[in-house]
Write a protein that holds these residues in place. Structure first.
Motif, PDB file in Angstrom:
ATOM      1  N   GLN A  37       0.338  -1.426   0.105  1.00 57.28           N
ATOM      2  CA  GLN A  37       0.016  -0.035  -0.251  1.00 57.28           C
ATOM      3  C   GLN A  37       0.903   1.205  -0.237  1.00 57.28           C
ATOM      4  OE1 GLN A  37      -3.146   0.065   3.206  1.00 57.28           O
ATOM      5  NE2 GLN A  37      -3.626   1.715   2.595  1.00 57.28           N
ATOM      6  N   ILE A  38       0.437   2.205  -0.761  1.00 56.54           N
ATOM      7  CA  ILE A  38       1.210   3.265  -0.887  1.00 56.54           C
ATOM      8  C   ILE A  38       0.297   4.163   0.068  1.00 56.54           C
ATOM      9  CG2 ILE A  38       1.710   5.305  -2.902  1.00 56.54           C
ATOM     10  CD1 ILE A  38       3.188   3.348  -2.934  1.00 56.54           C
ATOM     11  N   LEU A  39       1.024   4.660   1.537  1.00 57.08           N
ATOM     12  CA  LEU A  39       0.694   5.541   2.450  1.00 57.08           C
ATOM     13  C   LEU A  39       0.756   6.419   1.922  1.00 57.08           C
ATOM     14  CD1 LEU A  39       2.338   3.745   5.158  1.00 57.08           C
ATOM     15  CD2 LEU A  39       0.139   2.828   4.350  1.00 57.08           C
ATOM     16  N   ASP A  40       2.235   8.090   1.381  1.00 53.03           N
ATOM     17  CA  ASP A  40       2.177   8.670   0.913  1.00 53.03           C
ATOM     18  C   ASP A  40       3.482   9.248   0.421  1.00 53.03           C
ATOM     19  OD1 ASP A  40       2.318  11.218   2.577  1.00 53.03           O
ATOM     20  OD2 ASP A  40       3.552  10.975   3.451  1.00 53.03           O
ATOM     21  N   VAL A  41       2.900  10.325  -0.376  1.00 57.82           N
ATOM     22  CA  VAL A  41       4.175  10.934  -0.927  1.00 57.82           C
ATOM     23  C   VAL A  41       4.217  12.312  -1.157  1.00 57.82           C
ATOM     24  CG1 VAL A  41       4.387  10.806  -4.039  1.00 57.82           C
ATOM     25  CG2 VAL A  41       3.019   9.169  -3.079  1.00 57.82           C
ATOM     26  N   ARG A  42       5.508  12.334  -1.032  1.00 60.61           N
ATOM     27  CA  ARG A  42       6.157  13.710  -0.502  1.00 60.61           C
ATOM     28  C   ARG A  42       7.370  14.104  -1.232  1.00 60.61           C
ATOM     29  NH1 ARG A  42       5.102  15.034   5.678  1.00 60.61           N
ATOM     30  NH2 ARG A  42       3.633  13.874   6.037  1.00 60.61           N
ATOM     31  N   GLY A  43       7.585  14.905  -2.454  1.00 62.02           N
ATOM     32  CA  GLY A  43       8.180  15.154  -3.165  1.00 62.02           C
ATOM     33  C   GLY A  43       8.888  13.825  -4.121  1.00 62.02           C
ATOM     34  N   SER A  44      10.054  13.873  -3.506  1.00 63.42           N
ATOM     35  CA  SER A  44      10.722  12.274  -4.175  1.00 63.42           C
ATOM     36  C   SER A  44      10.738  11.045  -3.215  1.00 63.42           C
ATOM     37  CB  SER A  44      11.886  12.387  -4.823  1.00 63.42           C
ATOM     38  OG  SER A  44      12.931  12.693  -3.592  1.00 63.42           O
ATOM     39  N   GLN A  45       9.784  11.184  -2.317  1.00 60.02           N
ATOM     40  CA  GLN A  45       9.959   9.970  -1.614  1.00 60.02           C
ATOM     41  C   GLN A  45       8.848   9.842  -1.109  1.00 60.02           C
ATOM     42  OE1 GLN A  45      10.966  10.957   2.203  1.00 60.02           O
ATOM     43  NE2 GLN A  45      11.989   9.057   2.619  1.00 60.02           N
ATOM     44  N   VAL A  46       8.577   8.254  -1.545  1.00 61.64           N
ATOM     45  CA  VAL A  46       7.880   7.176  -1.249  1.00 61.64           C
ATOM     46  C   VAL A  46       6.845   6.222   0.130  1.00 61.64           C
ATOM     47  CG1 VAL A  46       5.951   5.671  -1.902  1.00 61.64           C
ATOM     48  CG2 VAL A  46       7.481   6.996  -3.878  1.00 61.64           C
ATOM     49  N   LYS A  47       6.327   6.556   1.007  1.00 63.17           N
ATOM     50  CA  LYS A  47       6.053   5.804   1.707  1.00 63.17           C
ATOM     51  C   LYS A  47       5.369   4.409   1.772  1.00 63.17           C
ATOM     52  CE  LYS A  47       6.287   7.549   5.962  1.00 63.17           C
ATOM     53  NZ  LYS A  47       6.227   8.589   7.031  1.00 63.17           N
ATOM     54  N   ILE A  48       5.692   3.081   1.936  1.00 61.72           N
ATOM     55  CA  ILE A  48       5.202   1.910   1.485  1.00 61.72           C
ATOM     56  C   ILE A  48       5.028   1.415   2.762  1.00 61.72           C
ATOM     57  CG2 ILE A  48       5.313  -0.157  -0.304  1.00 61.72           C
ATOM     58  CD1 ILE A  48       7.660   1.795  -1.598  1.00 61.72           C
ATOM     59  N   GLY A  49       3.831   0.774   2.585  1.00 58.72           N
ATOM     60  CA  GLY A  49       3.535  -0.083   3.775  1.00 58.72           C
ATOM     61  C   GLY A  49       2.943  -1.905   3.378  1.00 58.72           C
ATOM     62  N   ILE A  50       3.440  -2.256   3.830  1.00 63.90           N
ATOM     63  CA  ILE A  50       3.935  -3.779   3.271  1.00 63.90           C
ATOM     64  C   ILE A  50       3.163  -5.431   4.729  1.00 63.90           C
ATOM     65  CG2 ILE A  50       5.150  -6.037   2.382  1.00 63.90           C
ATOM     66  CD1 ILE A  50       7.285  -4.176   1.854  1.00 63.90           C
ATOM     67  N   ASP A  51       2.085  -5.370   4.365  1.00 60.69           N
ATOM     68  CA  ASP A  51       1.186  -6.765   4.849  1.00 60.69           C
ATOM     69  C   ASP A  51       1.678  -8.306   3.968  1.00 60.69           C
ATOM     70  OD1 ASP A  51       0.252  -5.521   7.638  1.00 60.69           O
ATOM     71  OD2 ASP A  51      -1.121  -5.023   6.278  1.00 60.69           O
TER      72      ASP A  51
END
Length: 66
Positions: A37-51
Motif C-alpha cells: 500500500q502506498i501510504l504517502d508521497v512527498r516530493g521524491s520520497q514514497v512511504k510504502i506499507g507491506i503486509d
C-alpha cells in the motif's frame, strides 16, 4: 504492517527465508497474500506499507546486499 520509505532508484526485496527449494508457490502463500500500500508521497520520497506472511523476509535493498 512494515512501513518503508523509498526514494527514486531505491528498492526492497521480499523473499522466503529457510524454506525448502521444492516448496510450491501455493505452499508459500498458504499463510496469506502480500499487500503493498502506498501510504504517502512527498516530493521524491514514497512511504510504502507491506503486509505479508511471517515466513517472508522483507529487506531494504541496501541491507540485503550486505
Amino acid at each position: 504492517m512494515l512501513i518503508l520509505s523509498r526514494k527514486p532508484n531505491q528498492s526492497f526485496d521480499i523473499f522466503p527465508e529457510n524454506l525448502p527449494p521444492e516448496m510450491t508457490i501455493a505452499e508459500l502463500f498458504a499463510g496469506g497474500k502480500i499487500t503493498v500500500q502506498i501510504l504517502d508521497v512527498r516530493g521524491s520520497q514514497v512511504k510504502i506499507g507491506i503486509d505479508a506472511p511471517k515466513q517472508l523476509t522483507i529487506l531494504r535493498d541496501e541491507i540485503s546486499k550486505r
